[in-house]
Write an enzyme that holds these catalytic residues in place. Sequence first.
Site, PDB file in Angstrom:
ATOM      1  NE  ARG A 192       5.627  -0.404  10.250  1.00  0.00           N
ATOM      2  CZ  ARG A 192       4.586  -0.463   9.419  1.00  0.00           C
ATOM      3  NH1 ARG A 192       4.599   0.212   8.282  1.00  0.00           N
ATOM      4  NH2 ARG A 192       3.533  -1.178   9.717  1.00  0.00           N
ATOM      5  NE  ARG A 222       1.348  -5.217  10.947  1.00  0.00           N
ATOM      6  CZ  ARG A 222       2.459  -5.012  10.243  1.00  0.00           C
ATOM      7  NH1 ARG A 222       3.608  -5.499  10.661  1.00  0.00           N
ATOM      8  NH2 ARG A 222       2.410  -4.323   9.131  1.00  0.00           N
ATOM      9  NE  ARG A 233      -5.349  -1.840   9.163  1.00  0.00           N
ATOM     10  CZ  ARG A 233      -4.259  -1.114   8.895  1.00  0.00           C
ATOM     11  NH1 ARG A 233      -4.323  -0.013   8.238  1.00  0.00           N
ATOM     12  NH2 ARG A 233      -3.087  -1.531   9.294  1.00  0.00           N
ATOM     13  CE  LYS A 273      -2.167  -1.252   3.799  1.00  0.00           C
ATOM     14  NZ  LYS A 273      -1.500  -2.553   4.046  1.00  0.00           N
ATOM     15  NE  ARG A 327       7.479  -2.366   6.206  1.00  0.00           N
ATOM     16  CZ  ARG A 327       6.171  -2.415   6.383  1.00  0.00           C
ATOM     17  NH1 ARG A 327       5.374  -1.999   5.439  1.00  0.00           N
ATOM     18  NH2 ARG A 327       5.674  -2.903   7.494  1.00  0.00           N
TER      19      ARG A 327
END
Length: 225
Positions: free
Chosen positions: A155, A166, A88, A13, A122
């Site tokens: 993160r 998640r 969400r 995203k 990431r």
Amino acid sequence: MNIILIGAPGAGKGTYAKFIKEKYGFPHISTGDLLREEVAKESELGVEARKYMSEGKLVPDDLVIRVLKSRIGLPDCKNGFLLDGFPRNVLQARELEKFLDVSVVLSLVVPKEVILDRLSGRRTCRNCKAIFHVRNIPPKKEGVCDKCGGELYQRDDEKPEVIENRLKIYEEQTKPLLDYYSKKGLLYEIDAKYPISEVDKILSQIDAVLEEKSREEKAKKLIWR
Ligand code: AP5
């Protein structure tokens, strides 16, 4: 035009939002980024949000809606924007409809094994929020952002057990939105599984939808003149 990007954690995203922002000029509003800014400032809202984010849970709706409303009230949003990470769940979608019209919902579809690989590698710039991947989209210099020279970091919510949580929450709470927006005729699926060497296959699908929607919006404006 008000665009929503939906996709599992790691679907891309943030990556494709930056492409849409550069090409079409819509401000990119990521509720995840807004919340992380509050956490970094250690504001009252940030301290509360952190408890949920560090476990991969959704932050309570009223807190997220509060940060979102104050962001989209800024002047750069008056001609439309791109929402990444909101809504969400169905309650958030209903709340959103009370204050704006959604033009289009882009759903990024990516298999779970690809998502796990993308998330584990990431790296994000602390300063400008640019997104890299240690293997797929490596920075020129390890740990340093190509765009602004800022520090790249991993993160807090990228630990394997938090990622699993998640993904579970995405399946249970966010996926029902696909049906919700499909029934309203707003949903477009984007096959986003391709590697970065074939990223044009993803971007061209996004382009095709947004071009069609811009033509429709222009035609509507002409009719109403
Ligand atoms: P948020 O920040 O929204 O995180 P997320 O939805 O879990 O999504 P991510 O940012 O992890 O992934 P992404 O889809 O943007 O993928 P990316 O482009 O980085 O939310 C974080 C937390 O905030 C939530 O858990 C929740 O607690 C809270 N929150 C936020 N909004 C909320 C709301 N509305 N209500 C309640 N709580 C809320 O890409 C991933 C990686 O893949 C990158 O390394 C990238 O370089 C790489 N990559 C991308 N495309 C490709 C490709 N084609 N090939 C190879 N690699 C690729």
